[in-house]
Design a protein around this motif. Structure first.
Motif, short mmCIF file in Angstrom:
data_model
loop_
_atom_site.label_atom_id
_atom_site.label_comp_id
_atom_site.label_asym_id
_atom_site.label_seq_id
_atom_site.Cartn_x
_atom_site.Cartn_y
_atom_site.Cartn_z
N ARG A 261 2.71 9.85 -9.09
CA ARG A 261 2.91 8.03 -10.02
C ARG A 261 2.38 7.96 -10.57
NH1 ARG A 261 6.11 3.99 -7.86
NH2 ARG A 261 6.73 3.41 -6.46
N LYS A 262 1.04 9.27 -10.55
CA LYS A 262 0.39 8.97 -12.05
C LYS A 262 0.92 10.39 -13.15
CE LYS A 262 -3.83 8.60 -9.71
NZ LYS A 262 -5.36 8.99 -9.18
N GLY A 263 1.44 11.54 -12.54
CA GLY A 263 1.95 11.88 -13.34
C GLY A 263 3.48 12.36 -13.03
N GLY A 264 4.35 12.20 -12.42
CA GLY A 264 5.23 12.91 -11.94
C GLY A 264 5.97 12.15 -13.04
N ARG A 265 6.05 11.24 -14.23
CA ARG A 265 6.94 10.66 -14.94
C ARG A 265 6.88 11.58 -16.14
NH1 ARG A 265 12.07 8.77 -16.04
NH2 ARG A 265 12.18 8.24 -18.56
N LYS A 266 5.61 12.46 -16.25
CA LYS A 266 5.62 13.04 -16.90
C LYS A 266 5.95 15.23 -15.90
CE LYS A 266 1.65 13.98 -18.98
NZ LYS A 266 0.04 13.94 -19.36
N SER B 141 0.94 -1.31 0.18
CA SER B 141 -0.29 0.03 -0.17
C SER B 141 0.95 1.19 0.16
CB SER B 141 -0.94 0.33 1.21
OG SER B 141 -0.12 0.18 2.49
N GLN B 142 0.52 2.68 -0.30
CA GLN B 142 1.02 3.65 -0.63
C GLN B 142 -0.02 4.78 0.23
OE1 GLN B 142 1.70 4.14 -4.89
NE2 GLN B 142 3.37 2.75 -4.78
N ASN B 143 0.87 5.75 0.30
CA ASN B 143 0.01 6.85 0.58
C ASN B 143 -0.31 8.35 -0.67
OD1 ASN B 143 2.76 8.46 0.10
ND2 ASN B 143 3.45 9.35 1.64
N LYS B 144 -1.36 8.74 -0.18
CA LYS B 144 -1.57 9.55 -1.26
C LYS B 144 -0.93 10.36 -1.72
CE LYS B 144 -6.84 10.06 1.31
NZ LYS B 144 -6.71 10.76 1.91
N GLN B 145 -0.28 10.75 -1.44
CA GLN B 145 0.81 11.73 -2.63
C GLN B 145 1.52 10.87 -3.03
OE1 GLN B 145 3.43 13.64 1.41
NE2 GLN B 145 2.00 15.54 0.97
N LYS B 146 1.96 9.79 -2.73
CA LYS B 146 3.14 8.94 -3.30
C LYS B 146 2.33 8.38 -5.18
CE LYS B 146 6.28 6.01 -1.77
NZ LYS B 146 7.00 4.93 -1.27
N ALA B 147 1.25 7.87 -4.75
CA ALA B 147 -0.03 7.77 -5.12
C ALA B 147 0.42 8.29 -6.67
CB ALA B 147 -1.29 7.05 -4.85
N GLU B 148 -0.15 10.01 -6.08
CA GLU B 148 -0.49 11.38 -7.23
C GLU B 148 1.09 11.35 -7.23
OE1 GLU B 148 -3.82 13.27 -7.35
OE2 GLU B 148 -4.13 11.48 -6.83
#
Length: 97
Positions: A28-33, A19-26
């Motif tokens: 991962r969604k747009g971090g690469r971009k 499981s991950q915290n909310k910040q890490k999950a967010e």
């Protein structure tokens, strides 16, 4: 019986595996971009983007100034090694004669 012991432990304690915290999950969604955009801006000459990227690409080599505590310790170790070299040289000279 004690409240908590080796045998008396709650079931499934702690965060579930994976499981991950909310910040890490967010991120991962747009971090690469975001990182691609930052790298592109740094390569195109943006100083602020370069300041953010460079510490992760090329880490500076550590150095020790003489006036710091580490520098004083370094000087003391150099003095000890120098004294040992002088004593060894004197013993070698005495052994030759």
């Amino acid at each position: 019986m004690a409240k908590f012991s080796k045998d008396n432990q709650p079931e499934g304690r702690g965060r579930p595996t994976g499981s991950q915290n909310k910040q890490k999950a967010e991120f991962r969604k747009g971090g690469r971009k975001l990182l691609d955009n930052l790298m592109e801006r740094a390569l195109n000459g943006c100083d602020e983007a370069a300041k953010l990227v460079l510490p992760f690409i090329a880490k500076p080599k550590p150095y020790t100034e003489i006036c710091t505590l580490d520098g004083e310790l370094l000087q003391a170790k150099i003095k000890v090694i120098t004294e040992l070299e002088e004593r060894l040289e004197a013993l070698e000279q005495a052994a030759k004669s």
